[in-house]
Scaffold this motif. Structure first.
Motif, PDB file in Angstrom:
ATOM      1  N   UNK A 137       1.000  -1.094  -0.005  1.00  0.00           N
ATOM      2  CA  UNK A 137       0.032   0.136   0.146  1.00  0.00           C
ATOM      3  C   UNK A 137       0.778   1.226  -0.030  1.00  0.00           C
ATOM      4  N   UNK A 138       0.329   2.364  -0.891  1.00  0.00           N
ATOM      5  CA  UNK A 138       1.053   3.581  -0.928  1.00  0.00           C
ATOM      6  C   UNK A 138      -0.027   4.455  -0.298  1.00  0.00           C
ATOM      7  N   UNK A 167      -3.718  12.903  -5.682  1.00  0.00           N
ATOM      8  CA  UNK A 167      -3.088  11.655  -5.033  1.00  0.00           C
ATOM      9  C   UNK A 167      -3.723  10.500  -5.623  1.00  0.00           C
ATOM     10  N   UNK A 168      -5.005  10.424  -5.687  1.00  0.00           N
ATOM     11  CA  UNK A 168      -5.487   9.004  -6.078  1.00  0.00           C
ATOM     12  C   UNK A 168      -5.132   8.696  -7.469  1.00  0.00           C
ATOM     13  N   UNK A 169      -5.108   9.869  -8.303  1.00  0.00           N
ATOM     14  CA  UNK A 169      -4.648   9.829  -9.765  1.00  0.00           C
ATOM     15  C   UNK A 169      -3.124   9.503 -10.085  1.00  0.00           C
ATOM     16  N   UNK A 173      -3.164   4.486  -2.571  1.00  0.00           N
ATOM     17  CA  UNK A 173      -4.350   3.470  -2.098  1.00  0.00           C
ATOM     18  C   UNK A 173      -4.897   4.065  -0.849  1.00  0.00           C
ATOM     19  N   UNK A 174      -3.998   5.067  -0.266  1.00  0.00           N
ATOM     20  CA  UNK A 174      -4.671   5.595   0.880  1.00  0.00           C
ATOM     21  C   UNK A 174      -4.320   7.023   1.021  1.00  0.00           C
ATOM     22  N   UNK A 175      -5.291   7.836   1.270  1.00  0.00           N
ATOM     23  CA  UNK A 175      -4.933   9.465   1.229  1.00  0.00           C
ATOM     24  C   UNK A 175      -4.880  10.043   2.511  1.00  0.00           C
ATOM     25  N   UNK A 190     -15.592  12.427  -0.843  1.00  0.00           N
ATOM     26  CA  UNK A 190     -16.306  11.828  -1.938  1.00  0.00           C
ATOM     27  C   UNK A 190     -15.054  12.009  -3.131  1.00  0.00           C
ATOM     28  N   UNK A 191     -14.336  13.083  -3.262  1.00  0.00           N
ATOM     29  CA  UNK A 191     -13.265  13.373  -4.410  1.00  0.00           C
ATOM     30  C   UNK A 191     -11.949  12.092  -4.401  1.00  0.00           C
ATOM     31  N   UNK A 192     -11.594  11.777  -3.117  1.00  0.00           N
ATOM     32  CA  UNK A 192     -10.343  11.095  -3.180  1.00  0.00           C
ATOM     33  C   UNK A 192     -10.778   9.387  -3.597  1.00  0.00           C
ATOM     34  N   UNK A 193     -11.877   8.971  -3.470  1.00  0.00           N
ATOM     35  CA  UNK A 193     -12.256   7.653  -3.959  1.00  0.00           C
ATOM     36  C   UNK A 193     -11.349   6.686  -3.413  1.00  0.00           C
ATOM     37  N   UNK A 194     -10.683   6.968  -2.081  1.00  0.00           N
ATOM     38  CA  UNK A 194      -9.804   6.000  -1.582  1.00  0.00           C
ATOM     39  C   UNK A 194      -9.943   6.205   0.012  1.00  0.00           C
ATOM     40  N   UNK A 195      -9.716   5.305   1.042  1.00  0.00           N
ATOM     41  CA  UNK A 195      -9.867   5.509   2.276  1.00  0.00           C
ATOM     42  C   UNK A 195      -8.922   6.911   2.783  1.00  0.00           C
ATOM     43  N   UNK A 196      -9.523   7.755   3.560  1.00  0.00           N
ATOM     44  CA  UNK A 196      -8.763   9.086   3.684  1.00  0.00           C
ATOM     45  C   UNK A 196      -8.630   9.088   5.485  1.00  0.00           C
ATOM     46  N   UNK A 197      -7.535   9.237   5.832  1.00  0.00           N
ATOM     47  CA  UNK A 197      -7.233   9.662   7.273  1.00  0.00           C
ATOM     48  C   UNK A 197      -6.764  11.015   7.206  1.00  0.00           C
ATOM     49  N   UNK A 198      -7.324  11.646   8.317  1.00  0.00           N
ATOM     50  CA  UNK A 198      -7.302  12.961   8.603  1.00  0.00           C
ATOM     51  C   UNK A 198      -5.858  13.306   9.315  1.00  0.00           C
TER      52      UNK A 198
END
Length: 264
Positions: A137-138, A167-169, A173-175, A190-198
């Motif tokens: 995972x990146x 970042x997704x593009x 794998x994770x933002x 919504x835009x990330x389309x990946x799991x997002x960590x704050x």
């Protein structure tokens, strides 16, 4: 090892993660509390800590301490460690280096809108490509205009959302990214389309206000937090993790979390 197995070491069964950022030595001289916090890792893991984010040297120095927790290794570092604004970064380690350390993931920053964005994007893409090759995972830490909030746009949910999608593009794998604390933060997820960590969170005068910020992040769709100084520089780091566990994994309120923190 499939990428899904490594992701499972970073995220709990509910798909959420409390990740402790310990990589401050790559970016700042304000590193008080990091080493002391590592000594408390067994308590923190017991209280819900899922993963740690570390430097290459830290992964070697504290290898035994990280044996029972998910681990991501930072692949980039500041080109000016004595400048806390982190004006630029450079690539440091490769995916293979992280694998040799037993890491579950690798991370780098990008700075959409900054003067050096092309360099940070190239570092991220190279890592994403190689991470796919090795099923690792990146995590891409997307920070519009730079590491710090320097202008109105850098803390604007719409702008942060565009950066997260970039970042997704690039192949993440994770933002990991900042949240503004406003309702519009839902657009980031919504835009990330990946799991997002704050990212971390604001410095607050009262820990309850920080818990309220985390609860907001979860309410708008974040999958957890990647936090450093709000844990490492707190007098009760394991207590903060226990409180975050109430919000992130227990779906509790900020007030519930605060009661756990007080009683710890």
């Amino acid at each position: 090892m499939p990428k899904t197995r490594r992701m499972a070491n970073i995220f709990a069964e509910d798909g959420k993660s409390i990740t402790l950022a310990l990589d401050g030595y790559y970016f700042s001289t304000n590193t008080r509390g990091i080493d002391d916090t590592i000594a408390e890792l067994p308590k923190m893991i017991e209280n819900g800590l899922d993963a740690v984010l570390v430097t290459y040297g830290m992964a070697k120095t504290y290898a035994n301490s990280f044996a029972d927790v998910g681990m991501l290794v930072r692949a980039d570092l500041s080109t000016g460690v004595f400048d806390s604004s982190v004006p630029n970064t450079t690539g440091l380690i490769a995916v293979e280096d992280a694998l040799k350390l037993g890491a579950d993931g690798i991370i780098s920053m990008t700075f959409p809108g900054a003067a050096n964005e092309a360099v940070s994007h190239q570092i991220a893409w190279n890592l994403a490509r190689d991470a796919d090759k090795w099923n690792m995972p990146f995590m891409c830490e997307t920070l519009p205009y730079g590491y710090a909030v320097t202008n109105e746009d850098s803390n604007n949910p719409g702008v942060i959302a565009i950066g997260a999608r970039l970042g997704t593009e690039l192949g993440a794998d994770i933002i990991k990214t900042r949240f503004s604390g406003e309702a519009g933060d839902s657009e980031i997820v919504k835009m990330a389309q990946r799991p997002v960590l704050a990212l971390g969170g604001p410095k607050t005068e009262h820990i309850l206000d920080y818990f309220k910020f985390v609860k907001h992040c979860m309410d708008v769709g974040a999958k957890g937090v990647a936090v450093g100084r709000n844990i490492t520089q707190n007098e009760k780091p394991a207590g903060v993790v226990a409180a975050l566990n109430v919000i992130i994994h227990g779906k509790g309120t900020a007030e519930d979390a605060y009661e756990i923190y007080r009683a710890y």
